[in-house]
Enzyme design. Structure first.
Site, PDB file in Angstrom:
ATOM      1  N   ASP A   1      23.026  23.196   6.330  1.00  0.00           N
ATOM      2  CA  ASP A   1      23.012  24.663   6.260  1.00  0.00           C
ATOM      3  C   ASP A   1      24.151  25.273   7.066  1.00  0.00           C
ATOM      4  O   ASP A   1      24.767  26.257   6.653  1.00  0.00           O
ATOM      5  CB  ASP A   1      21.673  25.190   6.799  1.00  0.00           C
ATOM      6  CG  ASP A   1      20.488  24.718   5.970  1.00  0.00           C
ATOM      7  OD1 ASP A   1      20.320  25.217   4.849  1.00  0.00           O
ATOM      8  OD2 ASP A   1      19.740  23.854   6.456  1.00  0.00           O
TER       9      ASP A   1
ATOM     10  N   HIS B   1      51.724  39.280  16.871  1.00  0.00           N
ATOM     11  CA  HIS B   1      52.483  38.237  16.188  1.00  0.00           C
ATOM     12  C   HIS B   1      53.434  37.491  17.127  1.00  0.00           C
ATOM     13  O   HIS B   1      54.259  36.705  16.663  1.00  0.00           O
ATOM     14  CB  HIS B   1      53.284  38.841  15.038  1.00  0.00           C
ATOM     15  CG  HIS B   1      52.470  39.212  13.844  1.00  0.00           C
ATOM     16  ND1 HIS B   1      51.378  40.037  13.922  1.00  0.00           N
ATOM     17  CD2 HIS B   1      52.568  38.862  12.537  1.00  0.00           C
ATOM     18  CE1 HIS B   1      50.854  40.200  12.711  1.00  0.00           C
ATOM     19  NE2 HIS B   1      51.567  39.484  11.849  1.00  0.00           N
TER      20      HIS B   1
ATOM     21  N   HIS C   1      15.614  18.670  15.361  1.00  0.00           N
ATOM     22  CA  HIS C   1      17.051  18.611  15.089  1.00  0.00           C
ATOM     23  C   HIS C   1      17.793  17.754  16.102  1.00  0.00           C
ATOM     24  O   HIS C   1      18.490  16.811  15.726  1.00  0.00           O
ATOM     25  CB  HIS C   1      17.651  20.021  15.080  1.00  0.00           C
ATOM     26  CG  HIS C   1      19.148  20.046  15.139  1.00  0.00           C
ATOM     27  ND1 HIS C   1      19.933  19.797  14.038  1.00  0.00           N
ATOM     28  CD2 HIS C   1      20.006  20.271  16.170  1.00  0.00           C
ATOM     29  CE1 HIS C   1      21.215  19.874  14.386  1.00  0.00           C
ATOM     30  NE2 HIS C   1      21.284  20.158  15.683  1.00  0.00           N
TER      31      HIS C   1
ATOM     32  N   PHE D   1      49.412  32.283  13.849  1.00  0.00           N
ATOM     33  CA  PHE D   1      48.245  31.988  13.024  1.00  0.00           C
ATOM     34  C   PHE D   1      47.816  30.527  13.111  1.00  0.00           C
ATOM     35  O   PHE D   1      46.784  30.155  12.555  1.00  0.00           O
ATOM     36  CB  PHE D   1      48.504  32.415  11.581  1.00  0.00           C
ATOM     37  CG  PHE D   1      48.802  33.893  11.472  1.00  0.00           C
ATOM     38  CD1 PHE D   1      48.216  34.801  12.344  1.00  0.00           C
ATOM     39  CD2 PHE D   1      49.702  34.377  10.532  1.00  0.00           C
ATOM     40  CE1 PHE D   1      48.506  36.156  12.266  1.00  0.00           C
ATOM     41  CE2 PHE D   1      49.992  35.737  10.454  1.00  0.00           C
ATOM     42  CZ  PHE D   1      49.395  36.625  11.321  1.00  0.00           C
TER      43      PHE D   1
ATOM     44  N   HIS E   1      19.923  12.800  17.432  1.00  0.00           N
ATOM     45  CA  HIS E   1      19.553  13.816  16.450  1.00  0.00           C
ATOM     46  C   HIS E   1      18.775  13.135  15.319  1.00  0.00           C
ATOM     47  O   HIS E   1      19.368  12.624  14.367  1.00  0.00           O
ATOM     48  CB  HIS E   1      20.807  14.479  15.863  1.00  0.00           C
ATOM     49  CG  HIS E   1      21.537  15.363  16.827  1.00  0.00           C
ATOM     50  ND1 HIS E   1      22.258  14.875  17.884  1.00  0.00           N
ATOM     51  CD2 HIS E   1      21.670  16.714  16.863  1.00  0.00           C
ATOM     52  CE1 HIS E   1      22.804  15.878  18.550  1.00  0.00           C
ATOM     53  NE2 HIS E   1      22.459  17.009  17.957  1.00  0.00           N
TER      54      HIS E   1
ATOM     55  N   HIS F   1      26.234  15.529  13.104  1.00  0.00           N
ATOM     56  CA  HIS F   1      25.152  15.228  14.047  1.00  0.00           C
ATOM     57  C   HIS F   1      24.122  14.292  13.420  1.00  0.00           C
ATOM     58  O   HIS F   1      23.378  13.619  14.135  1.00  0.00           O
ATOM     59  CB  HIS F   1      24.461  16.515  14.507  1.00  0.00           C
ATOM     60  CG  HIS F   1      23.992  17.379  13.378  1.00  0.00           C
ATOM     61  ND1 HIS F   1      24.771  18.358  12.816  1.00  0.00           N
ATOM     62  CD2 HIS F   1      22.822  17.393  12.699  1.00  0.00           C
ATOM     63  CE1 HIS F   1      24.099  18.949  11.842  1.00  0.00           C
ATOM     64  NE2 HIS F   1      22.914  18.381  11.747  1.00  0.00           N
TER      65      HIS F   1
ATOM     66  N   LEU G   1      31.186  21.708  12.866  1.00  0.00           N
ATOM     67  CA  LEU G   1      30.645  21.892  11.522  1.00  0.00           C
ATOM     68  C   LEU G   1      31.628  22.647  10.627  1.00  0.00           C
ATOM     69  O   LEU G   1      32.327  23.555  11.063  1.00  0.00           O
ATOM     70  CB  LEU G   1      29.308  22.630  11.597  1.00  0.00           C
ATOM     71  CG  LEU G   1      28.208  21.807  12.275  1.00  0.00           C
ATOM     72  CD1 LEU G   1      26.993  22.657  12.591  1.00  0.00           C
ATOM     73  CD2 LEU G   1      27.812  20.621  11.409  1.00  0.00           C
TER      74      LEU G   1
ATOM     75  N   GLU H   1      44.393  29.809   6.843  1.00  0.00           N
ATOM     76  CA  GLU H   1      45.096  28.934   7.779  1.00  0.00           C
ATOM     77  C   GLU H   1      44.220  27.794   8.288  1.00  0.00           C
ATOM     78  O   GLU H   1      44.677  26.651   8.405  1.00  0.00           O
ATOM     79  CB  GLU H   1      45.622  29.740   8.986  1.00  0.00           C
ATOM     80  CG  GLU H   1      46.708  30.739   8.651  1.00  0.00           C
ATOM     81  CD  GLU H   1      46.170  32.100   8.236  1.00  0.00           C
ATOM     82  OE1 GLU H   1      46.999  32.992   7.955  1.00  0.00           O
ATOM     83  OE2 GLU H   1      44.927  32.267   8.188  1.00  0.00           O
TER      84      GLU H   1
END
Length: 740
Positions: A200, A529, A307, A493, A69, A109, A161, A465
């Site tokens: 970004d 749940h 990229h 969760f 990259h 990257h 990311l 979470e």
């Protein structure tokens, strides 16, 4: 002073002109300010040569094996010079110095950016040969496709990311907390800053947005985010998918925002912006929006093609000609460039020595606190920490989530190493302790709830979470065992948190996750749940210890195992509903993963169960013994697959006794995946749960004692007669008619 400022260029009568190194803005007036080192000794020509060399090295490294990259690393070259040469406080020859500034590359990257800066600044392990191993076939390469925590100068593994910025928030929290706990006037023994570069995409990921929001709330003025704003993602320009005003968004989250308009070449402007980070009067985290050009200088500058793919031989050759380099030479580092970075190691060792001298004086002035601080630096717990765990527990039925508090409340109160966090479920997870203090800015006065301080060790993450688990990874990575973070939420969760939990396991980070409401017994909250499938995920994760204790005694064993496991995360899975205290469980058995709680010499079957359903197996064994004809059943508690697999073959055989021809039946209202390794049949879920009160839901899915006894007797008969053979795992329960 305006919150959004522009550094690196000053506007006069509409004309833009460059500013000088180290300049700052106060009350609208540009003035000189002192920074970490004094730039200016090097000429602008030297700086430009460094930038050109850096970009060409990126091009050659990606071209070498036709992988990598290049674009972002090239575009951030000036940012690297500003950070490693002029701003960060670190020591390349003492990479694990406790009080070093922390750096996280969230857009992982762009790893060549970090590897080249580690090489140029003098990290001993990043040799020339190692640098050239990027994307090679060498398994010992220190230049993997994304930065990895095992290597000097890399604080955390970043790949997905948004994880990196969340980790950076954890690092900044660690600094804030340790400083508030140990610093004294004239003795700032913890004073490091956290720097994080994002792209970004990190601002689009949900976990990145959670991190930005929470860091602003916490007023982490020791955190600086450097936004490599090149407006390019894999698919094209960012405005293909994102048109929000980032500065306004971040500022609304409680950050101070600074703009640098020329991030490609204006090292002076970037340094000036970064100098704002250490302003003692600043009360907010700092966000520096640096405009850059991806793949700058190449034929695909500013385009998505730069990229994730090499630039091409002809393209790199053209860049070399344009920069005044020989197009036929590769990996060229002029002597002026090496000289440019040559002072950094000695400067770092001076910082280390100054810190050690300060700590020595601190210990003389505050001997008791100094000894405690040294223990935290070394990651030591008191050798007798288990003395705070009760030797026995109340006999009445108790939810294992409440057993957590019975086991840990005194430890959490007495031992500062532990920081507890919850995703807005304090009443449910039961991990508070006497006079607990909340980690929050001391200036914050909530309408409801405790006023906190940075010395607090109880973290209210809000309903976040994912970032909770990612921040916990940062807390754990600050320094081994200086902080042992505990997170907590409903088991269901932890599906939201799973990517960060996995990253912690990948990095061998000691984080303890407490998952409550872990069975269909949670009842009326319904299938949303009831985590019938999640245990299979966490049991499958390498380096992860998933432990499901059955009562208070086993909860004690689970916590002992979790605290003693230093090389990865543990998840302790507990019930919402009250469970019998069996009186035959053993905390010492938990560390072995499985153990016999009821033996039968001439057994017909072994009943294996775990957690909230172990008492079913105990009752079934009693009822089967009274059946006509009687069935003799052994009972095994099986709280942890991974701990059991770590035991010797002899021990495993002694627990299961399958080698003697005794079949085993597993009982757990989760999906069966994984049990086929240890049992011959099972009573499991084959669907999602249902919205019913807890005392009815087990019967609805076939987990009544009467039904299970019938199914087990039938299976034992089939096994003995040969209708069922070994290795043919049998699901003994079907989902109810009409249930999807």
């Amino acid at each position: 002073m305006a919150e959004v400022q522009t550094f690196g260029h000053a506007q006069t009568n509409g004309h833009v002109k460059s500013t000088a190194y180290g300049e700052n803005v106060a009350n609208g007036v540009i003035k000189a300010t002192k920074i970490a080192t004094a730039p200016g000794a090097e000429s602008k020509e030297d700086v430009q040569l460094v930038l050109k060399t850096f970009r060409l090295m990126v091009g050659d490294l990606c071209q070498q094996f036709n992988m990598g990259h290049p674009g972002s690393a090239m575009g951030m070259a000036a940012l690297g010079v500003a950070l490693w040469k002029y701003t960060m406080r670190y020591a390349p020859h003492t990479p694990n110095w406790f009080n070093r500034d922390r750096f996280v590359l969230s857009n992982g990257h762009a790893c060549l950016f970090q590897y080249l800066n580690l090489y140029f600044s003098g990290y001993k392990s990043m040799t020339w040969e190692q640098l050239l191993s990027y994307h090679s076939e060498r398994p010992d390469s220190l230049c993997p496709g994304h930065p990895e925590i095992e290597h000097d100068g890399v604080e955390l593994t970043t790949g997905p990311l948004g994880q990196g910025i969340a980790n950076a928030v954890g690092l900044a929290i660690a600094t804030k907390h340790l400083a508030a706990t140990y610093n004294k006037p004239g003795y700032d023994v913890v004073s490091n800053h956290t720097w994080c570069i994002i792209g970004d995409a990190c601002l689009q990921e949900g976990v990145g947005c959670e991190a930005i929001s929470y860091a602003g709330h916490l007023q982490l003025n020791n955190l600086t985010v450097l936004y490599d704003n090149n407006q390019i993602s894999c698919d094209g320009s960012v405005d293909l998918t994102n048109t929000e005003n980032i500065n306004s968004k971040v500022r609304a989250c409680g950050w101070e925002v600074i703009d640098v308009m020329d991030g490609v070449n204006d090292v002076e402007g970037i340094v000036a912006a970064m100098s704002k980070a250490r302003d003692p009067n600043r009360t907010k985290p700092l966000f520096v929006n640096i405009r850059s050009i991806i793949g700058v200088g190449s034929a695909v500058a500013g385009q998505a093609q730069s990229h994730g793919a090499p630039l091409g031989v002809d393209n790199v050759a053209t860049m070399k000609r344009a920069y005044g380099f020989d197009e036929n030479e590769k990996f060229v580092v002029p002597e002026q460039v090496r000289k440019f970075y040559s002072d950094i190691p000695a400067r770092g060792e001076q910082l280390v020595q100054e810190w050690h001298d300060l700590v020595a004086k601190y210990k003389q002035e505050y001997p008791e606190l100094g000894e405690e601080f040294q223990g935290r630096v070394e990651g030591r717990l008191p050798s007798d920490w288990t003395k705070h765990i009760p030797s026995s527990f109340p006999a009445q039925d108790t939810p294992t989530r409440k057993s957590n508090n019975l086991v840990m409340k005194d430890i959490l109160e007495q031992i500062k190493t532990f920081m507890v966090g919850t995703a807005d479920l304090t009443p449910s997870v039961n991990l508070t302790y006497k006079d607990y203090e909340v980690f929050n800015p001391p200036t914050l006065k909530p309408t409801s709830g405790k006023v906190g301080s940075y010395a607090g060790r109880y973290i209210h993450y809000g309903i976040r979470e994912h970032v909770m688990a990612a921040i916990a990874n940062g807390l754990a990575a600050f320094n081994p065992q200086t902080i042992i973070p505990i997170t907590s939420t409903f088991f269901m969760f932890y599906l939201y948190a799973a990517p960060a939990v996995r990253m912690g396991a990948l990095q061998h980070l000691q984080v303890i996750h407490v998952a409550t409401h872990d069975s269909i017994g949670a009842g009326e909250d319904g299938p949303t749940h009831q985590p019938v499938e999640l245990a299979a995920l966490y049991r499958a994760m390498p380096n992860m210890h998933y432990i499901r204790p059955a009562d208070s005694e086993e909860v004690a064993g689970a916590w002992e195992a979790a605290v003693n496991y230093k090389t990865g995360p543990t998840m302790i899975s507990v019930s919402r509903h009250a469970l019998p205290q069996l009186g035959i469980t053993k905390r010492s058995g938990v560390s072995k993963g499985a153990y016999v709680i009821k033996e039968e010499e001439k057994a017909d079957v072994t009943l294996i169960s775990v957690g909230a359903e172990l008492h079913f197996a105990v009752k079934l064994a009693e009822d089967l013994a009274k059946a006509d004809p009687p069935v003799k059943a052994r009972v095994v508690s099986f709280p942890s697959f991974v701990l059991f697999k770590e035991q010797s073959k002899e021990y495993q055989r002694s627990v299961l006794r399958r080698h003697e021809g005794i079949p085993a039946v597993a009982i757990e209202p989760y999906v069966s995946l994984g049990w086929e390794r240890f049992a011959d049949a099972g009573l499991h879920m084959s669907s999602y749960g249902h919205s019913l009160p807890g005392k009815y839901i087990y019967n609805y899915f076939g987990f009544s004692i009467e039904n299970m006894a019938l199914k087990i007797r039938s299976f034992v008969s089939d096994f003995k007669s040969g209708v069922v053979g070994r290795g043919e795992y049998v699901e003994l329960l079907q989902k109810p008619a009409g249930h999807s």
